[in-house]
Motif scaffolding. Structure first.
Motif, PDB file in Angstrom:
ATOM      1  N   LEU A  40       0.848  -1.191   0.000  1.00  0.00           N
ATOM      2  CA  LEU A  40       0.000   0.000   0.000  1.00  0.00           C
ATOM      3  C   LEU A  40       0.884   1.242   0.000  1.00  0.00           C
ATOM      4  O   LEU A  40       2.059   1.174   0.349  1.00  0.00           O
ATOM      5  CB  LEU A  40      -0.915   0.022   1.223  1.00  0.00           C
ATOM      6  N   SER A  41       0.301   2.373  -0.363  1.00  0.00           N
ATOM      7  CA  SER A  41       1.049   3.632  -0.335  1.00  0.00           C
ATOM      8  C   SER A  41       1.396   3.992   1.110  1.00  0.00           C
ATOM      9  O   SER A  41       0.700   3.604   2.046  1.00  0.00           O
ATOM     10  CB  SER A  41       0.235   4.761  -0.971  1.00  0.00           C
ATOM     11  N   TRP A  83       2.082   8.344   9.669  1.00  0.00           N
ATOM     12  CA  TRP A  83       2.437   7.745   8.380  1.00  0.00           C
ATOM     13  C   TRP A  83       2.505   6.232   8.541  1.00  0.00           C
ATOM     14  O   TRP A  83       3.132   5.728   9.473  1.00  0.00           O
ATOM     15  CB  TRP A  83       3.790   8.284   7.896  1.00  0.00           C
ATOM     16  N   HIS A  84       1.861   5.507   7.601  1.00  0.00           N
ATOM     17  CA  HIS A  84       1.803   4.045   7.716  1.00  0.00           C
ATOM     18  C   HIS A  84       1.603   3.394   6.354  1.00  0.00           C
ATOM     19  O   HIS A  84       1.145   4.027   5.410  1.00  0.00           O
ATOM     20  CB  HIS A  84       0.689   3.623   8.675  1.00  0.00           C
ATOM     21  N   ARG A  85       1.935   2.107   6.304  1.00  0.00           N
ATOM     22  CA  ARG A  85       1.688   1.278   5.119  1.00  0.00           C
ATOM     23  C   ARG A  85       1.867  -0.171   5.519  1.00  0.00           C
ATOM     24  O   ARG A  85       2.438  -0.480   6.579  1.00  0.00           O
ATOM     25  CB  ARG A  85       2.629   1.634   3.967  1.00  0.00           C
ATOM     26  N   ILE A  86       1.391  -1.073   4.665  1.00  0.00           N
ATOM     27  CA  ILE A  86       1.593  -2.501   4.889  1.00  0.00           C
ATOM     28  C   ILE A  86       2.000  -3.125   3.569  1.00  0.00           C
ATOM     29  O   ILE A  86       1.588  -2.667   2.505  1.00  0.00           O
ATOM     30  CB  ILE A  86       0.326  -3.164   5.491  1.00  0.00           C
ATOM     31  N   GLU A  87       2.847  -4.132   3.656  1.00  0.00           N
ATOM     32  CA  GLU A  87       3.247  -4.851   2.448  1.00  0.00           C
ATOM     33  C   GLU A  87       3.144  -6.352   2.686  1.00  0.00           C
ATOM     34  O   GLU A  87       3.330  -6.834   3.809  1.00  0.00           O
ATOM     35  CB  GLU A  87       4.660  -4.477   2.014  1.00  0.00           C
ATOM     36  N   ASN A  88       2.828  -7.057   1.628  1.00  0.00           N
ATOM     37  CA  ASN A  88       2.759  -8.512   1.667  1.00  0.00           C
ATOM     38  C   ASN A  88       4.055  -9.035   1.067  1.00  0.00           C
ATOM     39  O   ASN A  88       4.244  -9.003  -0.143  1.00  0.00           O
ATOM     40  CB  ASN A  88       1.546  -9.010   0.873  1.00  0.00           C
ATOM     41  N   ILE A 110      -7.083  10.757   2.669  1.00  0.00           N
ATOM     42  CA  ILE A 110      -5.797  10.086   2.501  1.00  0.00           C
ATOM     43  C   ILE A 110      -4.791  11.055   1.897  1.00  0.00           C
ATOM     44  O   ILE A 110      -5.098  11.786   0.961  1.00  0.00           O
ATOM     45  CB  ILE A 110      -5.940   8.808   1.635  1.00  0.00           C
ATOM     46  N   GLU A 111      -3.612  11.076   2.496  1.00  0.00           N
ATOM     47  CA  GLU A 111      -2.488  11.835   1.954  1.00  0.00           C
ATOM     48  C   GLU A 111      -1.385  10.824   1.689  1.00  0.00           C
ATOM     49  O   GLU A 111      -0.954  10.127   2.614  1.00  0.00           O
ATOM     50  CB  GLU A 111      -2.030  12.895   2.958  1.00  0.00           C
ATOM     51  N   ARG A 112      -0.959  10.721   0.440  1.00  0.00           N
ATOM     52  CA  ARG A 112       0.072   9.758   0.075  1.00  0.00           C
ATOM     53  C   ARG A 112       1.436  10.435  -0.004  1.00  0.00           C
ATOM     54  O   ARG A 112       1.571  11.493  -0.609  1.00  0.00           O
ATOM     55  CB  ARG A 112      -0.266   9.112  -1.270  1.00  0.00           C
ATOM     56  N   LYS A 113       2.440   9.780   0.584  1.00  0.00           N
ATOM     57  CA  LYS A 113       3.816  10.284   0.563  1.00  0.00           C
ATOM     58  C   LYS A 113       4.655   9.506  -0.445  1.00  0.00           C
ATOM     59  O   LYS A 113       5.524  10.054  -1.095  1.00  0.00           O
ATOM     60  CB  LYS A 113       4.411  10.170   1.968  1.00  0.00           C
ATOM     61  N   ASN A 118       2.085   5.210  -8.396  1.00  0.00           N
ATOM     62  CA  ASN A 118       2.062   6.606  -8.856  1.00  0.00           C
ATOM     63  C   ASN A 118       0.675   7.239  -8.827  1.00  0.00           C
ATOM     64  O   ASN A 118       0.330   8.037  -9.693  1.00  0.00           O
ATOM     65  CB  ASN A 118       2.663   6.718 -10.264  1.00  0.00           C
ATOM     66  N   ARG A 119      -0.122   6.916  -7.795  1.00  0.00           N
ATOM     67  CA  ARG A 119      -1.429   7.553  -7.642  1.00  0.00           C
ATOM     68  C   ARG A 119      -1.247   8.904  -6.975  1.00  0.00           C
ATOM     69  O   ARG A 119      -0.383   9.077  -6.128  1.00  0.00           O
ATOM     70  CB  ARG A 119      -2.358   6.673  -6.806  1.00  0.00           C
ATOM     71  N   GLN A 120      -2.095   9.838  -7.329  1.00  0.00           N
ATOM     72  CA  GLN A 120      -2.097  11.154  -6.698  1.00  0.00           C
ATOM     73  C   GLN A 120      -2.827  11.074  -5.373  1.00  0.00           C
ATOM     74  O   GLN A 120      -3.726  10.245  -5.203  1.00  0.00           O
ATOM     75  CB  GLN A 120      -2.783  12.175  -7.609  1.00  0.00           C
ATOM     76  N   GLU A 121      -2.488  11.960  -4.443  1.00  0.00           N
ATOM     77  CA  GLU A 121      -3.223  11.993  -3.171  1.00  0.00           C
ATOM     78  C   GLU A 121      -4.633  12.471  -3.422  1.00  0.00           C
ATOM     79  O   GLU A 121      -4.894  13.211  -4.364  1.00  0.00           O
ATOM     80  CB  GLU A 121      -2.530  12.860  -2.137  1.00  0.00           C
ATOM     81  N   SER A 122      -5.558  12.000  -2.604  1.00  0.00           N
ATOM     82  CA  SER A 122      -6.974  12.372  -2.765  1.00  0.00           C
ATOM     83  C   SER A 122      -7.237  13.686  -2.087  1.00  0.00           C
ATOM     84  O   SER A 122      -6.535  14.098  -1.203  1.00  0.00           O
ATOM     85  CB  SER A 122      -7.853  11.297  -2.155  1.00  0.00           C
TER      86      SER A 122
END
Length: 122
Positions: A40-41, A83-88, A110-113, A118-122
């Motif tokens: 995830l972002s 700030w957080h994310r998870i990966e498999n 949601i604010e993506r860092k 390459n999605r834009q923040e919402s």
């Protein structure tokens, strides 16, 4: 309290999928599935805190710059604005339940860092 989610609402994302499984006063719950090798972002939220309960699979969570291994049964508290994310990083699906709590519950909070897709923040 403002809740913009609907029970049963779902979406497919580049990393997997999510579905709203429960709605209550001031909270919603989602089941989130992350495909093997996906992430995830790196994100944060302005109006909600989250609790992630790992149901199956394995991987890593990044929370405020620290990386932790995850496995079934683990629970993580994600404070408002963290700030957080998870990966498999495993070979099978990573499934977790996310409980969102806050005054405004909205998928667009949601604010993506950093985002692999390459999605834009919402």
């Amino acid at each position: 309290m403002e809740n913009k989610y609907k029970l049963g609402e779902s979406d497919t994302r580049p990393w997997g999928k999510w579905k709203v499984t429960k709605i209550g006063e001031g909270f919603i719950e989602k089941e989130i599935t992350v495909n093997p090798g996906e992430i995830l972002s790196l994100q944060r939220h302005n109006h909600r805190e989250e609790e992630w309960t790992i149901k199956k699979g394995s991987g890593h969570i990044t929370l405020e710059g620290r990386r932790y291994p995850v496995k079934a049964g683990d629970v993580f508290q994600i404070p408002l604005g963290a700030w957080h994310r998870i990966e498999n990083s495993g070979k099978t699906l990573l499934v977790f339940h996310e409980t969102q709590r806050g005054e405004i519950l909205d998928e667009n909070d949601i604010e993506r860092k950093d985002d692999k897709y390459n999605r834009q923040e919402s």
